[in-house]
Design an enzyme around this catalytic site. Sequence first.
Site, PDB file in Angstrom:
ATOM      1  N   GLY A 107      17.714  19.057  -6.407  1.00 30.88           N
ATOM      2  CA  GLY A 107      16.592  19.037  -5.474  1.00 30.88           C
ATOM      3  C   GLY A 107      15.254  19.502  -6.031  1.00 30.88           C
ATOM      4  N   SER A 108      15.011  19.263  -7.314  1.00 32.67           N
ATOM      5  CA  SER A 108      13.715  19.727  -7.839  1.00 32.67           C
ATOM      6  C   SER A 108      12.555  18.921  -7.262  1.00 32.67           C
ATOM      7  CB  SER A 108      13.706  19.701  -9.372  1.00 32.67           C
ATOM      8  OG  SER A 108      13.687  18.387  -9.867  1.00 32.67           O
ATOM      9  N   MET A 113      22.080  10.303  -3.887  1.00 31.95           N
ATOM     10  CA  MET A 113      22.856   9.416  -4.755  1.00 31.95           C
ATOM     11  C   MET A 113      23.758   8.441  -4.002  1.00 31.95           C
ATOM     12  SD  MET A 113      21.566  10.204  -7.530  1.00 31.95           S
ATOM     13  CE  MET A 113      22.579   9.320  -8.710  1.00 31.95           C
ATOM     14  N   ARG A 114      23.411   8.148  -2.759  1.00 33.74           N
ATOM     15  CA  ARG A 114      24.246   7.272  -1.951  1.00 33.74           C
ATOM     16  C   ARG A 114      23.395   6.082  -1.495  1.00 33.74           C
ATOM     17  NH1 ARG A 114      29.066   8.458  -0.202  1.00 33.74           N
ATOM     18  NH2 ARG A 114      29.025  10.439  -1.282  1.00 33.74           N
ATOM     19  N   LEU A 127      21.948   3.615   1.042  1.00 33.31           N
ATOM     20  CA  LEU A 127      21.787   3.556   2.492  1.00 33.31           C
ATOM     21  C   LEU A 127      22.192   2.158   2.962  1.00 33.31           C
ATOM     22  CD1 LEU A 127      18.321   5.336   2.752  1.00 33.31           C
ATOM     23  CD2 LEU A 127      20.533   6.279   3.461  1.00 33.31           C
ATOM     24  N   ASN A 130      11.331   6.493  -1.944  1.00 27.67           N
ATOM     25  CA  ASN A 130      12.234   7.031  -2.961  1.00 27.67           C
ATOM     26  C   ASN A 130      11.439   7.261  -4.242  1.00 27.67           C
ATOM     27  OD1 ASN A 130      14.727   7.684  -4.298  1.00 27.67           O
ATOM     28  ND2 ASN A 130      14.725   5.620  -5.186  1.00 27.67           N
ATOM     29  N   HIS A 157      12.045   7.060  -8.328  1.00 31.89           N
ATOM     30  CA  HIS A 157      13.004   6.501  -9.285  1.00 31.89           C
ATOM     31  C   HIS A 157      12.493   6.778 -10.696  1.00 31.89           C
ATOM     32  CE1 HIS A 157      16.116   3.831 -10.753  1.00 31.89           C
ATOM     33  NE2 HIS A 157      15.220   3.252 -11.524  1.00 31.89           N
ATOM     34  N   GLU A 174       7.283  13.431 -12.292  1.00 31.80           N
ATOM     35  CA  GLU A 174       7.801  13.170 -10.943  1.00 31.80           C
ATOM     36  C   GLU A 174       7.302  14.231  -9.966  1.00 31.80           C
ATOM     37  OE1 GLU A 174      12.035  12.341 -10.582  1.00 31.80           O
ATOM     38  OE2 GLU A 174      12.126  11.688 -12.653  1.00 31.80           O
TER      39      GLU A 174
HETATM   40  C1  GRF Z   1      15.176  12.442 -10.335  1.00 32.72           C
HETATM   41  O1  GRF Z   1      15.060  12.079 -11.680  1.00 32.72           O
HETATM   42  C2  GRF Z   1      14.807  11.287  -9.443  1.00 32.72           C
HETATM   43  O2  GRF Z   1      13.842  10.440  -9.995  1.00 32.72           O
HETATM   44  C3  GRF Z   1      16.102  10.547  -9.303  1.00 32.72           C
HETATM   45  O3  GRF Z   1      17.104  11.533  -9.303  1.00 32.72           O
HETATM   46  C4  GRF Z   1      16.631  12.711  -9.945  1.00 32.72           C
HETATM   47  C5  GRF Z   1      16.766  13.805  -8.947  1.00 32.72           C
HETATM   48  O4  GRF Z   1      16.426  15.065  -9.484  1.00 32.72           O
HETATM   49  N1  GRF Z   1      16.088   9.708  -8.136  1.00 32.72           N
HETATM   50  P1  GRF Z   1      16.176  16.287  -8.486  1.00 32.72           P
HETATM   51  O5  GRF Z   1      17.428  16.449  -7.657  1.00 32.72           O
HETATM   52  O6  GRF Z   1      14.974  15.955  -7.660  1.00 32.72           O
HETATM   53  O7  GRF Z   1      15.946  17.459  -9.380  1.00 32.72           O
END
Ligand code: GRF
Length: 198
Positions: A20-21, A97-98, A100, A114, A116, A181
């Site tokens: 969840g960063s 990671m699922r 929808l 989202n 990515h 990100e």
């Molecule tokens: C990130 O690299 C994001 O782009 C991808 O999954 C990763 C999640 O990292 N969808 P975090 O859980 O936000 O640290």
Amino acid sequence: MAEAGSAAKRKLGILISGRGSNMASLVEASRAEDCPYEVVLVASDKPAAPGLEWARAHGVPTFAQSPKGMPKAEYEARIDAALREAGVEAIALAGYMRLLSDDFVARWRDRIVNIHPSLLPKYKGLDTHARALAMGDMEAGCTVHIVTEELDGGEILGQASIRIQARDTAETLAERVLVEEHRLYPRVVSEWLNQLPR
Ligand code: GRF
């Protein structure tokens, strides 16, 4: 006190599966007075997700629902109910990671974004950094996009890129793209929510 005429903050829900960063960067940005959104719920399909612990420690309401042992439609109905109960107007996926279902996407049409870890439309799906290296790309990056029924295929709202260096591995690339990100996601989500119809 809110200034006369200033609009109420938009209510954002975040779905996570892991550390969840990106969720944390969205929550931290939301604490600025001029941020257009507040995070009203962090929900997860993984009750043990470290990100849930972080959210709780930072005073953000959380909801966990494992999809195990129930039809996908029921699992998603529970997530949907929790989001609506919290008054969520828009959803940010942050390492969720699922996939929808089409039905869930339709119920939140144009209200899910989202992040990515690639420069879409390149490298939809998994292992994006290893694939960029294998292709000999000069740059890597991340994309914020609207979620549609097509995996990683919706309208692109914003991107950030970095130069790939000769000594980069998938891990070093992931680390450096992640820094981007964390800058990109709160900025693009704010811009998006500023023009999302109420
Ligand atoms: C990130 O690299 C994001 O782009 C991808 O999954 C990763 C999640 O990292 N969808 P975090 O859980 O936000 O640290």
